[in-house]
Design an enzyme around this catalytic site. Structure first.
Site, mmCIF file in Angstrom:
data_model
loop_
_atom_site.group_PDB
_atom_site.id
_atom_site.type_symbol
_atom_site.label_atom_id
_atom_site.label_comp_id
_atom_site.label_asym_id
_atom_site.label_seq_id
_atom_site.Cartn_x
_atom_site.Cartn_y
_atom_site.Cartn_z
ATOM 1 N N CYS A 80 -16.506 1.687 1.175
ATOM 2 C CA CYS A 80 -15.406 0.804 1.286
ATOM 3 C C CYS A 80 -14.739 1.031 2.723
ATOM 4 O O CYS A 80 -14.254 0.055 3.056
ATOM 5 C CB CYS A 80 -14.405 1.294 0.167
ATOM 6 S SG CYS A 80 -13.931 3.119 0.344
ATOM 7 N N HIS A 131 -7.411 0.828 -6.462
ATOM 8 C CA HIS A 131 -7.464 -0.098 -5.173
ATOM 9 C C HIS A 131 -8.210 -1.553 -5.610
ATOM 10 O O HIS A 131 -9.514 -1.723 -5.316
ATOM 11 C CB HIS A 131 -8.494 0.682 -4.258
ATOM 12 C CG HIS A 131 -8.611 -0.131 -2.858
ATOM 13 N ND1 HIS A 131 -7.950 -1.092 -2.374
ATOM 14 C CD2 HIS A 131 -9.074 0.334 -1.700
ATOM 15 C CE1 HIS A 131 -7.863 -1.441 -1.139
ATOM 16 N NE2 HIS A 131 -8.858 -0.555 -0.579
ATOM 17 N N ARG A 145 0.725 -1.173 0.061
ATOM 18 C CA ARG A 145 -0.131 -0.077 0.130
ATOM 19 C C ARG A 145 0.920 1.106 0.034
ATOM 20 O O ARG A 145 1.670 1.495 0.901
ATOM 21 C CB ARG A 145 -0.873 -0.192 1.315
ATOM 22 C CG ARG A 145 -1.643 1.451 1.242
ATOM 23 C CD ARG A 145 -2.660 1.517 2.625
ATOM 24 N NE ARG A 145 -3.664 0.676 1.848
ATOM 25 C CZ ARG A 145 -5.109 0.749 2.378
ATOM 26 N NH1 ARG A 145 -5.308 1.573 3.370
ATOM 27 N NH2 ARG A 145 -6.044 0.004 2.051
HETATM 28 N N1 CP Z 1 -11.167 -0.118 2.590
HETATM 29 C C1 CP Z 1 -10.124 -0.250 3.069
HETATM 30 O O1 CP Z 1 -8.926 -0.391 2.181
HETATM 31 O O2 CP Z 1 -9.867 0.049 4.301
HETATM 32 P P1 CP Z 1 -8.455 0.193 5.061
HETATM 33 O O3 CP Z 1 -7.760 1.656 4.606
HETATM 34 O O4 CP Z 1 -8.725 0.378 6.443
HETATM 35 O O5 CP Z 1 -7.510 -0.731 4.640
HETATM 36 N N1 NVA Z 2 -10.038 6.711 -1.488
HETATM 37 C C1 NVA Z 2 -9.463 6.279 -0.170
HETATM 38 C C2 NVA Z 2 -9.694 4.850 0.163
HETATM 39 C C3 NVA Z 2 -9.369 4.107 1.532
HETATM 40 C C4 NVA Z 2 -9.589 2.679 1.510
HETATM 41 C C5 NVA Z 2 -8.048 6.690 0.283
HETATM 42 O O1 NVA Z 2 -7.076 6.528 -0.540
HETATM 43 O O2 NVA Z 2 -7.871 7.114 1.327
#
Ligand code: CP
Ligand code: NVA
Length: 307
Positions: free
Chosen positions: A265, A131, A104
């Protein structure tokens, strides 16, 4: 799955998606009966996280343990990839220690570079651009709730961000229309939409709008995400202004179908993109959606690491 990595939904085939969903269903059924196949016994997953995470971090780690393997959580302060050493060196060395990598990070390029030089599978656990694990889970959840994906009107109300892009990509791959309402300046780009048409399975496309009410009308699914993604904190106030008419609330829900399902999400910003009564209400499936991250990721790990 034929591919080595999961970097973008654009890179995987329709058959891959169907296989992921099939294995997800099997693993979820077994898990609910109290049985987890230990197909990753002795395998190790390295998890590189340069941004906060609850669902992704915990679901991947739990998935590895449930499948008989182990996960190592690596924050930026541990390895400082790309700064303490070149991404390609990190990729080559980590590949000698672990059987798979999750990353990530901010730039999609770092995910791509890691995958290019790693000899083990690399899974994109969110970049500023995409994502994919979330989108696989979202469509799996919609299929689970509706029984099929035909004639389900999916409406995404909010930022044309990483979550929206991956959702758009998977809808194109599966020939599902996606209706997206974003404020001016925050839409998915026309270039992105054109790109999805190149690998779309049929004629269904992404429909862009600046009108949340029109997009919410007759929706079977109303989906939203934060107005301020990780890394955009300095824009919080200007974004709150631009997105103020794009909240999923009781009024917007009235325009959708009577049994509309509300998705997010998570993490949610209650009172901003979604109201308390909606996220806590009878239409919300957000916690089932969050649970499915675990089952989908178990399927991904089984398919990519169990070779
Ligand atoms: N939806 C999601 O990816 O949540 P986190 O940022 O908590 O991993
Ligand atoms: N769009 C958000 C998603 C988090 C799961 C971000 O990138 O912070």
């Amino acid at each position: 799955m034929k591919c080595k990595d999961l970097i973008s939904i654009a890179d995987i085939s329709l058959a891959d998606i169907e296989e992921i969903f099939h294995v997800t269903r099997e693993l979820k059924e077994w898990h609910n009966k109290g049985y987890d196949e230990k197909c990753l016994s002795g395998k190790i997953l390295g998890m590189i996280f340069e941004k906060s995470s609850m669902r992704t971090r915990v679901s991947f780690e739990a998935a590895m343990v449930q499948l008989g393997g182990h996960a190592i959580y690596l924050t930026q302060s541990d390895i400082n990839l790309g700064k303490r050493e070149a991404v390609k060196d990190g990729a080559r060395v980590l590949s000698r220690y672990v059987n798979g990598l999750v990353i990530r990070t901010f730039g999609q390029e770092m995910v791509q570079e890691l995958a290019r030089y790693a000899t083990v599978p690399v899974i994109n656990a969110l970049s500023d651009y995409l994502h994919p694990c979330q989108a696989l889970t979202d469509i799996y959840t919609i299929k689970e709730k509706f029984g099929n994906l035909t004639d389900v009107k999916i409406s995404y109300i909010g930022d044309g961000n990483n979550v929206a892009r991956s959702l758009g990509q998977i809808c194109a791959k599966l020939d599902i229309p996606l209706y997206v309402a974003s404020p001016k300046g925050y839409e998915l780009t026309q270039d992105f939409v054109a790109e999805t048409k190149q690998y779309a399975a049929g004629n269904n496309v992404i429909h862009l709008s600046n009108d949340p009410k029109a997009v919410a009308k007759d929706a079977d699914v109303l989906y939203t995400d934060t107005w301020v993604s990780m890394g955009q904190e300095a824009e919080k106030e200007s974004r709150a202004q631009s997105f103020k008419n794009f909240q999923i609330n009781a009024e917007l829900l009235k325009l959708a179908n009577n049994d509309v399902k509300v998705m997010h999400c998570l993490p949610a910003h209650r009172g901003e993109e979604i109201t308390d009564d909606v996220i806590d209400g009878p239409h919300s499936i957000v916690y089932d959606q969050a649970e499915n991250r675990l089952h989908v990721e178990k399927a991904l790990l089984k398919l990519l690491l169990h070779k």
